[in-house]
Design a protein around this motif. Structure first.
Motif, PDB file in Angstrom:
ATOM      1  N   ASP A  56       0.820  -1.216   0.000  1.00 10.55           N
ATOM      2  CA  ASP A  56       0.000   0.000   0.000  1.00 10.55           C
ATOM      3  C   ASP A  56       0.854   1.265   0.000  1.00 10.55           C
ATOM      4  O   ASP A  56       0.348   2.369   0.234  1.00 10.55           O
ATOM      5  N   ALA A  57       2.149   1.134  -0.285  1.00  9.16           N
ATOM      6  CA  ALA A  57       3.070   2.276  -0.195  1.00  9.16           C
ATOM      7  C   ALA A  57       2.718   3.405  -1.151  1.00  9.16           C
ATOM      8  O   ALA A  57       3.012   4.568  -0.863  1.00  9.16           O
ATOM      9  N   GLY A  58       2.073   3.114  -2.259  1.00  6.98           N
ATOM     10  CA  GLY A  58       1.648   4.167  -3.178  1.00  6.98           C
ATOM     11  C   GLY A  58       0.704   5.156  -2.514  1.00  6.98           C
ATOM     12  O   GLY A  58       0.641   6.329  -2.899  1.00  6.98           O
ATOM     13  N   GLU A  59      -0.018   4.692  -1.499  1.00  4.02           N
ATOM     14  CA  GLU A  59      -0.956   5.553  -0.786  1.00  4.02           C
ATOM     15  C   GLU A  59      -0.238   6.664  -0.023  1.00  4.02           C
ATOM     16  O   GLU A  59      -0.850   7.680   0.303  1.00  4.02           O
ATOM     17  N   ALA A  60       1.043   6.487   0.231  1.00 10.55           N
ATOM     18  CA  ALA A  60       1.819   7.545   0.878  1.00 10.55           C
ATOM     19  C   ALA A  60       1.903   8.779  -0.022  1.00 10.55           C
ATOM     20  O   ALA A  60       2.093   9.894   0.459  1.00 10.55           O
ATOM     21  N   TYR A  61       1.750   8.564  -1.301  1.00 10.19           N
ATOM     22  CA  TYR A  61       1.849   9.650  -2.272  1.00 10.19           C
ATOM     23  C   TYR A  61       0.495  10.026  -2.885  1.00 10.19           C
ATOM     24  O   TYR A  61       0.366  11.098  -3.469  1.00 10.19           O
ATOM     25  N   MET A  62      -0.500   9.141  -2.765  1.00  7.58           N
ATOM     26  CA  MET A  62      -1.798   9.386  -3.402  1.00  7.58           C
ATOM     27  C   MET A  62      -2.981   9.273  -2.447  1.00  7.58           C
ATOM     28  O   MET A  62      -4.115   9.435  -2.868  1.00  7.58           O
ATOM     29  N   SER A  63      -2.744   8.932  -1.200  1.00 11.04           N
ATOM     30  CA  SER A  63      -3.779   8.711  -0.205  1.00 11.04           C
ATOM     31  C   SER A  63      -4.502   7.384  -0.463  1.00 11.04           C
ATOM     32  O   SER A  63      -4.177   6.662  -1.399  1.00 11.04           O
ATOM     33  N   ASP A  64      -5.431   7.074   0.397  1.00 14.63           N
ATOM     34  CA  ASP A  64      -6.163   5.810   0.310  1.00 14.63           C
ATOM     35  C   ASP A  64      -7.540   6.079  -0.281  1.00 14.63           C
ATOM     36  O   ASP A  64      -8.238   6.992   0.147  1.00 14.63           O
ATOM     37  N   VAL A  65      -7.891   5.284  -1.269  1.00 12.62           N
ATOM     38  CA  VAL A  65      -9.231   5.349  -1.852  1.00 12.62           C
ATOM     39  C   VAL A  65      -9.870   3.983  -1.598  1.00 12.62           C
ATOM     40  O   VAL A  65      -9.286   2.952  -1.921  1.00 12.62           O
ATOM     41  N   PRO A  66     -11.055   3.949  -1.001  1.00  7.68           N
ATOM     42  CA  PRO A  66     -11.694   2.660  -0.714  1.00  7.68           C
ATOM     43  C   PRO A  66     -11.894   1.813  -1.974  1.00  7.68           C
ATOM     44  O   PRO A  66     -12.210   2.334  -3.049  1.00  7.68           O
ATOM     45  N   ARG A  67     -11.693   0.511  -1.832  1.00  8.81           N
ATOM     46  CA  ARG A  67     -11.799  -0.433  -2.954  1.00  8.81           C
ATOM     47  C   ARG A  67     -13.064  -0.258  -3.794  1.00  8.81           C
ATOM     48  O   ARG A  67     -12.986  -0.229  -5.010  1.00  8.81           O
ATOM     49  N   PRO A  68     -14.244  -0.168  -3.159  1.00  7.51           N
ATOM     50  CA  PRO A  68     -15.460  -0.083  -3.983  1.00  7.51           C
ATOM     51  C   PRO A  68     -15.488   1.140  -4.900  1.00  7.51           C
ATOM     52  O   PRO A  68     -16.132   1.124  -5.940  1.00  7.51           O
ATOM     53  N   PHE A  69     -14.801   2.215  -4.516  1.00 11.85           N
ATOM     54  CA  PHE A  69     -14.826   3.443  -5.303  1.00 11.85           C
ATOM     55  C   PHE A  69     -13.770   3.456  -6.405  1.00 11.85           C
ATOM     56  O   PHE A  69     -13.946   4.104  -7.432  1.00 11.85           O
ATOM     57  N   LYS A  70     -12.660   2.725  -6.205  1.00  9.38           N
ATOM     58  CA  LYS A  70     -11.554   2.748  -7.172  1.00  9.38           C
ATOM     59  C   LYS A  70     -11.989   2.371  -8.581  1.00  9.38           C
ATOM     60  O   LYS A  70     -11.478   2.917  -9.555  1.00  9.38           O
ATOM     61  N   LYS A  71     -12.941   1.465  -8.687  1.00  3.63           N
ATOM     62  CA  LYS A  71     -13.370   1.025 -10.023  1.00  3.63           C
ATOM     63  C   LYS A  71     -14.001   2.153 -10.842  1.00  3.63           C
ATOM     64  O   LYS A  71     -14.081   2.072 -12.056  1.00  3.63           O
ATOM     65  N   TYR A  72     -14.423   3.219 -10.178  1.00  2.97           N
ATOM     66  CA  TYR A  72     -15.047   4.341 -10.877  1.00  2.97           C
ATOM     67  C   TYR A  72     -14.046   5.434 -11.269  1.00  2.97           C
ATOM     68  O   TYR A  72     -14.415   6.395 -11.947  1.00  2.97           O
ATOM     69  N   ILE A  73     -12.813   5.277 -10.825  1.00  2.00           N
ATOM     70  CA  ILE A  73     -11.793   6.265 -11.174  1.00  2.00           C
ATOM     71  C   ILE A  73     -10.557   5.538 -11.728  1.00  2.00           C
ATOM     72  O   ILE A  73      -9.535   5.434 -11.062  1.00  2.00           O
TER      73      ILE A  73
END
Length: 185
Positions: free
Chosen positions: A76-93
């Motif tokens: 999940d290290a990418g979230e350090a640079y992009m924040s956390d987006v919940p799994r159900p929402f990621k499919k829409y972006i």
């Protein structure tokens, strides 16, 4: 307006044009210790960093290689640079997913020497999914219809202060990654 974020360590990092030389484990550990799982919709603060530590410890308990253990710590290290987006929402972006994957690939290349193999990805995803089962149950009171995963390690979903999580994250990293002389990491 700038196209970069300023990291904890003072680096100007451009998520849309990531530079591997601007990725630092100290920034990752610090940020993940302060980002809450579940977009903050949990009973108490539980950091992404703590989750990643649990994943790495579980990988060790399952007898996985140090490479997979480190991948679990970094997944999940990418979230350090992009924040956390919940799994159900990621499919829409989908654009977010493209950038997130690119940053994570750079992190894997920097600290693992290459991208994950398909088998390694499956092992990391399985542990991440198994941990999610307990996150949902303990942190949200949500009972899954699936079977409870068999865990090999003991872990707690209790609150741990961010400074302690950051310290533990870096300790786990140093066990799994041969530190380079004169490297900021």
């Amino acid at each position: 307006m700038s196209d970069y974020i300023t990291t904890y360590g003072g680096t100007h990092f451009m998520p849309a044009e990531p530079d591997v030389d601007k990725i630092h484990i100290t920034d990752i550990a610090h940020a993940l210790s302060l980002i809450c799982r579940g977009n903050g919709h949990v009973k108490h603060f539980f950091s992404v960093g703590q989750h990643c530590i649990h994943c790495a410890v579980e990988a060790a308990a399952r007898g996985y290689s140090e490479r997979v253990r480190l991948a679990c710590l970094l997944h999940d290290a990418g979230e350090a640079y992009m924040s956390d987006v919940p799994r159900p929402f990621k499919k829409y972006i989908p654009e977010y997913t493209v950038y997130e994957k690119r940053i994570l690939e750079l992190i894997y290349e920097k600290y693992l020497g290459s991208s994950l193999t398909q088998e390694e990805e499956m092992l990391v995803k399985k542990i991440d999914d198994d941990m999610l089962y307990f996150d949902l149950r303990e942190l949200l009171g949500e009972v899954s219809s699936g079977k409870e995963p068999e865990m090999k390690s003991r872990f707690s979903l209790e609150f741990i202060p961010f400074s302690e999580v950051e310290k533990r994250y870096l300790e786990e990293f140093s066990k799994l990654y041969p530190l380079r002389k004169n490297s900021k990491g």
